[in-house]
Write a protein that holds these residues in place. Structure first.
Motif, PDB file in Angstrom:
ATOM      1  N   PRO A  50      79.652 -11.455  20.711  1.00 25.49           N
ATOM      2  CA  PRO A  50      78.329 -10.826  20.799  1.00 25.49           C
ATOM      3  C   PRO A  50      78.439  -9.314  20.611  1.00 25.49           C
ATOM      4  O   PRO A  50      79.348  -8.681  21.137  1.00 25.49           O
ATOM      5  CB  PRO A  50      77.833 -11.172  22.204  1.00 25.49           C
ATOM      6  CG  PRO A  50      78.935 -11.888  22.894  1.00 25.49           C
ATOM      7  CD  PRO A  50      80.065 -12.075  21.951  1.00 25.49           C
ATOM      8  N   CYS A  53      75.759  -6.974  24.686  1.00 24.12           N
ATOM      9  CA  CYS A  53      76.043  -7.705  25.914  1.00 24.12           C
ATOM     10  C   CYS A  53      74.774  -8.102  26.655  1.00 24.12           C
ATOM     11  O   CYS A  53      74.825  -8.910  27.576  1.00 24.12           O
ATOM     12  CB  CYS A  53      76.964  -6.892  26.815  1.00 24.12           C
ATOM     13  SG  CYS A  53      76.249  -5.341  27.349  1.00 24.12           S
ATOM     14  N   SER A  55      72.659 -10.015  25.651  1.00 21.85           N
ATOM     15  CA  SER A  55      72.422 -11.429  25.385  1.00 21.85           C
ATOM     16  C   SER A  55      73.581 -12.302  25.848  1.00 21.85           C
ATOM     17  O   SER A  55      73.638 -13.476  25.525  1.00 21.85           O
ATOM     18  CB  SER A  55      72.174 -11.637  23.891  1.00 21.85           C
ATOM     19  OG  SER A  55      73.311 -11.235  23.156  1.00 21.85           O
ATOM     20  N   SER A  56      74.484 -11.742  26.610  1.00 22.70           N
ATOM     21  CA  SER A  56      75.662 -12.487  27.051  1.00 22.70           C
ATOM     22  C   SER A  56      75.289 -13.550  28.080  1.00 22.70           C
ATOM     23  O   SER A  56      74.628 -13.255  29.075  1.00 22.70           O
ATOM     24  CB  SER A  56      76.692 -11.540  27.664  1.00 22.70           C
ATOM     25  OG  SER A  56      77.737 -12.285  28.245  1.00 22.70           O
ATOM     26  N   LEU A  58      77.222 -14.704  30.131  1.00 27.34           N
ATOM     27  CA  LEU A  58      78.064 -14.476  31.301  1.00 27.34           C
ATOM     28  C   LEU A  58      77.394 -13.602  32.343  1.00 27.34           C
ATOM     29  O   LEU A  58      77.890 -13.472  33.452  1.00 27.34           O
ATOM     30  CB  LEU A  58      79.385 -13.836  30.870  1.00 27.34           C
ATOM     31  CG  LEU A  58      80.194 -14.627  29.843  1.00 27.34           C
ATOM     32  CD1 LEU A  58      81.423 -13.851  29.411  1.00 27.34           C
ATOM     33  CD2 LEU A  58      80.569 -15.993  30.393  1.00 27.34           C
ATOM     34  N   CYS A 124      73.511  -1.820  28.275  1.00 28.88           N
ATOM     35  CA  CYS A 124      74.266  -2.959  27.773  1.00 28.88           C
ATOM     36  C   CYS A 124      74.227  -3.068  26.256  1.00 28.88           C
ATOM     37  O   CYS A 124      74.862  -3.937  25.689  1.00 28.88           O
ATOM     38  CB  CYS A 124      73.763  -4.254  28.396  1.00 28.88           C
ATOM     39  SG  CYS A 124      72.082  -4.649  27.962  1.00 28.88           S
TER      40      CYS A 124
END
Length: 195
Positions: A50, A53, A55-56, A58, A124
């Motif tokens: 990605p 981040c 859209s992570s 996690l 992010c």
């Protein structure tokens, strides 16, 4: 049949399995030859990295728009919208990473407080976040905790004080805090002291 002659591209690797960690999304191709070289099988796989981040999968998304009771948050946590710390409450961002989506902002209302305790606040994505707005009568405390300084970065205005007239509270107490890569670190506009 039995495939023993392997060729991974890119990299010209012949082991099975392979371990890769590309810096960007990469498509890998495996060509496998049978033991007698009479049969060929080709497969591809994409390893997606990605670039944002935000859209992570996690990260836990913090989707609350307003805090009406005192709260302590730990992360890593993605804050993707503006939210307000309401009067009579406090928010503690404690010893974790807090990632902010483009244009997200924390607003601290009158008689509310924000505590940044050894936390790291940053954007992010490639875009800056709005930062923290302390309204008249609101307070912010930034300090080290657990041997870790607080770090605020990537904000348009990291901490902004505008139209401060209430003199019954000290609006900020900041120590052991690093400001990095912000357009403006601390902005104080229209502050009136009656003492």
């Amino acid at each position: 049949g039995n495939f023993t002659n392997l060729n991974w591209q890119p990299g010209n690797l012949s082991t099975n399995p392979i371990l890769v960690s590309p810096n960007s999304t990469t498509i890998y191709s495996l060509t496998a030859y049978s033991t007698s070289n009479t049969c060929v099988n080709i497969q591809t796989v994409a390893v997606t990295i990605p670039t944002n981040c935000c859209s992570s999968p996690l990260l836990t998304n913090f989707t609350v728009n307003s805090l009406s009771s005192s709260t302590t948050l730990t992360g890593p946590l993605l804050i993707n919208t503006d939210f307000t710390v309401q009067p009579g409450t406090s928010l503690v961002l404690s010893q974790s990473e807090f990632l902010f989506d483009q244009n997200a902002r924390i607003v601290v209302e009158n008689n509310a407080s924000l505590w940044i305790a050894g936390a790291h606040l940053y954007s992010c994505g490639g875009q800056m976040w709005k930062g923290i707005l302390i309204k008249d009568g609101g307070q912010i405390f930034c300090f080290a905790q657990g041997g870790k300084s607080s770090l605020i970065e990537d904000a348009i205005t990291a901490i902004e004080f505008t139209n401060q007239y209430t003199t019954s509270v000290n609006p900020m107490n900041i120590s052991n805090t690093i400001f990095n890569k912000n357009y403006i670190d601390i902005s104080i506009n229209n502050y009136t002291s009656t003492s």
